[in-house]
Design a protein around this motif. Structure first.
Motif, PDB file in Angstrom:
ATOM      1  N   ARG A 119       0.960  -1.034   0.093  1.00 37.13           N
ATOM      2  CA  ARG A 119       0.071  -0.278   0.062  1.00 37.13           C
ATOM      3  C   ARG A 119       1.538   1.021  -0.412  1.00 37.13           C
ATOM      4  O   ARG A 119       2.296   1.486   0.601  1.00 37.13           O
ATOM      5  CB  ARG A 119      -1.206   0.116   1.072  1.00 37.13           C
ATOM      6  N   ILE A 120       0.379   2.110  -0.626  1.00 39.33           N
ATOM      7  CA  ILE A 120       0.749   3.954  -0.362  1.00 39.33           C
ATOM      8  C   ILE A 120      -0.016   4.576   0.260  1.00 39.33           C
ATOM      9  O   ILE A 120      -0.904   4.283   0.785  1.00 39.33           O
ATOM     10  CB  ILE A 120       0.782   4.197  -2.083  1.00 39.33           C
ATOM     11  N   THR A 155       9.444  -2.650  -5.383  1.00 41.62           N
ATOM     12  CA  THR A 155      11.117  -2.770  -5.252  1.00 41.62           C
ATOM     13  C   THR A 155      11.226  -1.689  -3.818  1.00 41.62           C
ATOM     14  O   THR A 155      12.155  -0.119  -3.510  1.00 41.62           O
ATOM     15  CB  THR A 155      12.020  -1.868  -6.259  1.00 41.62           C
ATOM     16  N   GLY A 156      12.221  -2.257  -2.666  1.00 33.96           N
ATOM     17  CA  GLY A 156      12.386  -2.137  -1.483  1.00 33.96           C
ATOM     18  C   GLY A 156      11.214  -0.952  -0.923  1.00 33.96           C
ATOM     19  O   GLY A 156       9.966  -1.443  -0.740  1.00 33.96           O
ATOM     20  N   ASP A 157      11.325   0.223  -0.676  1.00 34.01           N
ATOM     21  CA  ASP A 157      10.604   0.940  -0.357  1.00 34.01           C
ATOM     22  C   ASP A 157       9.750   1.778  -1.441  1.00 34.01           C
ATOM     23  O   ASP A 157       9.069   2.952  -0.669  1.00 34.01           O
ATOM     24  CB  ASP A 157      10.740   2.216   0.655  1.00 34.01           C
ATOM     25  N   THR A 158       9.438   1.651  -2.311  1.00 32.82           N
ATOM     26  CA  THR A 158       8.845   1.919  -3.866  1.00 32.82           C
ATOM     27  C   THR A 158       8.157   0.797  -4.306  1.00 32.82           C
ATOM     28  O   THR A 158       8.693   0.085  -4.904  1.00 32.82           O
ATOM     29  CB  THR A 158      10.398   2.608  -3.916  1.00 32.82           C
ATOM     30  N   VAL A 226       6.585   3.780  -0.975  1.00 30.86           N
ATOM     31  CA  VAL A 226       5.263   2.883   0.333  1.00 30.86           C
ATOM     32  C   VAL A 226       5.161   3.736   1.210  1.00 30.86           C
ATOM     33  O   VAL A 226       6.025   4.276   1.940  1.00 30.86           O
ATOM     34  CB  VAL A 226       6.428   1.544   0.896  1.00 30.86           C
ATOM     35  N   SER A 227       3.879   2.927   2.334  1.00 27.56           N
ATOM     36  CA  SER A 227       3.390   3.817   3.263  1.00 27.56           C
ATOM     37  C   SER A 227       4.129   3.639   4.299  1.00 27.56           C
ATOM     38  O   SER A 227       4.695   2.275   4.149  1.00 27.56           O
ATOM     39  CB  SER A 227       1.988   3.245   3.736  1.00 27.56           C
ATOM     40  N   ASP A 232       9.270  -1.839   5.743  1.00 27.73           N
ATOM     41  CA  ASP A 232      10.386  -3.180   6.326  1.00 27.73           C
ATOM     42  C   ASP A 232       9.515  -4.531   6.979  1.00 27.73           C
ATOM     43  O   ASP A 232       9.494  -4.975   7.827  1.00 27.73           O
ATOM     44  CB  ASP A 232      10.698  -2.517   7.994  1.00 27.73           C
ATOM     45  N   GLN A 233       8.360  -4.554   5.788  1.00 27.71           N
ATOM     46  CA  GLN A 233       7.805  -5.641   6.253  1.00 27.71           C
ATOM     47  C   GLN A 233       7.707  -6.612   5.002  1.00 27.71           C
ATOM     48  O   GLN A 233       7.357  -6.082   3.491  1.00 27.71           O
ATOM     49  CB  GLN A 233       6.221  -5.107   6.636  1.00 27.71           C
ATOM     50  N   ASP A 234       8.107  -7.476   4.848  1.00 27.94           N
ATOM     51  CA  ASP A 234       6.932  -8.613   4.022  1.00 27.94           C
ATOM     52  C   ASP A 234       6.348  -8.502   2.650  1.00 27.94           C
ATOM     53  O   ASP A 234       5.469  -8.433   3.398  1.00 27.94           O
ATOM     54  CB  ASP A 234       7.667 -10.577   4.474  1.00 27.94           C
TER      55      ASP A 234
END
Length: 514
Positions: A119-120, A155-158, A226-227, A232-234
């Motif tokens: 989610r964003i 991808t990562g936090d995006t 990413v929200s 840091d969550q799968d």
């Protein structure tokens, strides 16, 4: 150019376009007020003085005001007061694509959704409008048939979303000016749509990259952060392992004393649904929570038949609301997830064997599956009945000839005008002319949208049928697009077709003739 350089350039472009939009909107604001004042005084003059070009004057003024309003929207997008929420881009894209069903006969939508649970955070309705404009532009770039590919992954936090069309493409020069107010590659475009898209993306901390070549299509690649609560969550799925619950030896008591946490987790997992419901007149947030508690109690009591009856009642009620069924599905699957978490926590310190565990799982799954199956059946049944009722009402009201004076009437056509509706108008209009004895009818098209594949020969039959009944027909509110469609239809209209620019002018002539 490295990826980092490209990202920096993308951010700079968005900031530059945002600044341009703000400057343009500042100028627009200063122009709008005096123009509005001028329009007001001209309206007063029109009441006192006859002038044959008043319609042209006001048409041009209105066009100028519309353009100015579009400029203002670039720096101050609509729904400015909307609060940011956490939501899935995949869900919103599916909702957007459902609005382009009429395009599926010529365009194939290829979807590749990865990391769907990610989610964003942003202004959901603003971003949904931006996505709508991008998909619309992609459709319009495809001149005949083609493909639009949509891909979503994390991808990562995006979160990365790409929209690729097989359309006409753009030159390097066009790419460098893309998103600038008033720049457009469309023959009848204003250049405001993409400017507003860029403004919305900048406001919601997203970056955009565009790749295109003439004749080979265009790709928009948008990156959203990413929200924060999903980082840091799968896979972007919110971990609930750290949720603290009060313990009890009785399962019903366990659910009761942890009801506040139950509600909190449910709202967290179905955030989009709760956001939509907050804007509805038919369903409230408290309704969703109460329904969740009722379902949970029925599941715990093993009352399967009661679950079926409750699902049928909820399906019928939901069908009358203005909320899409996909929102109810999100709510239900969030409810399922929270119930399973609670069951896991309750039985985690209990001394039970594997057979008992599987038995509990089977009974719970069966109860929840029964709810969703019977809810869907009931919803579909009552929604179809509602659609049939609405269609019957529309059909009854779709040909209202409004009598103005003796033997003179007006038929205002509002909404989509397709072949089915033209046939309906043909039958009912002729019946009304026969019984009313009207001798002159004005068919106003100013509020109609003519479907692309409409058969103009049906309109010709309507005019001819009216003539057979001794009634003169005049078309008003004609647009250039409709005029071209009539030209393409051939010479059959020319002997019967009477046209006036506006309904007002047509009525004035009719009154003077009397």
């Amino acid at each position: 150019m490295t990826d980092k350089d490209e990202q920096i350039r993308s951010v700079e472009v968005l900031e530059r376009l945002s600044s341009i939009g703000q400057i343009a909107a500042g100028v627009a604001h200063e122009i709008r007020n005096p123009l509005t004042t001028v329009k007001g005084f001209l309206q007063m003059l029109r009441d006192e003085h006859d002038f044959k070009y008043w319609d042209v004057v006001f048409s041009e003024l209105d066009q100028a005001l519309v353009t100015i309003q579009s400029l203002l929207a670039v720096s101050k997008p609509s729904l400015q007061s909307e609060s940011p929420t956490d939501f899935s881009l995949c869900v919103e894209l599916e909702n957007v694509l459902s609005l382009f069903q009429q395009e599926t006969y010529r365009i194939q939508f290829e979807k590749k959704w990865n990391d769907k649970s990610t989610r964003i955070r942003g202004k959901r309705n603003q971003i949904k409008q931006a996505l709508f404009n991008l998909v619309k532009n992609a459709c319009e770039a495809i001149e005949a048939t083609g493909v639009i590919q949509l891909e979503h992954h994390r991808t990562g936090d995006t979160v990365i979303l790409s929209i690729t069309d097989s359309g006409v493409g753009m030159s390097e020069e066009s790419l460098s000016r893309l998103g600038t107010p008033f720049f457009t590659t469309k023959a009848e475009g204003t250049g405001m749509g993409l400017a507003q898209v860029y403004s919305v993306l900048h406001e919601n901390h997203a970056s955009v990259q565009v790749e295109s070549q003439p004749g080979q299509g265009t790709t928009f690649t948008i990156q959203f952060p990413v929200s924060p609560i999903y980082r840091d969550q799968d896979g972007g799925t919110l971990r609930m392992s750290n949720v603290q619950l009060m313990q009890s030896d009785d399962i019903r008591e366990f659910f009761r004393i942890n009801q506040a946490k139950f509600s909190e987790l449910l709202e967290e997992q179905a955030a989009t649904t709760f956001q939509i419901v907050s804007q509805s007149k038919f369903v409230t947030k408290q309704d969703l929570l109460e329904h969740a508690y009722q379902i949970t109690e029925l599941v715990l009591d093993g009352l399967t038949q009661d679950i079926v009856e409750f699902a049928q009642e909820r399906g019928a009620a939901w069908a009358k609301s203005d909320i899409p069924i996909i929102s109810k599905m999100e709510w239900f699957y969030a409810l399922r997830k929270v119930i399973w978490l609670f069951l896991e926590r309750f039985y985690s310190d209990k001394d039970i064997d594997a057979a008992s565990v599987f038995g509990i799982a089977d009974r719970t799954a069966e109860a929840l599956d029964n709810f969703i199956v019977h809810f869907n059946v009931s919803f579909t049944k009552h929604r179809e009945e509602g659609v049939k009722t609405q269609k019957a009402m529309i059909e009854a009201l779709s040909v209202p000839v409004i009598p103005l004076l003796d033997e003179i009437g007006v038929l205002p056509i509002v909404g989509t005008l397709d072949n089915e509706r033209l046939h309906m108008i043909e039958g009912r209009l002729l019946e009304q002319l026969e019984t009313s004895g009207m001798r002159q009818v004005f068919i106003d098209l100013s509020g109609a949208f003519i479907a692309e594949d409409v058969d103009m020969s049906i309109l010709d039959r309507i005019l001819l049928g009216a003539a057979y009944l001794g009634c003169d027909t005049t078309l008003t509110g004609m647009t250039a697009r409709v005029a071209r469609m009539l030209l393409d239809a051939g010479d059959g209209f020319r002997t019967r077709l009477h046209v006036e620019p506006t309904l007002q002018q047509a009525l004035q002539k009719a009154l003077h003739a009397r």
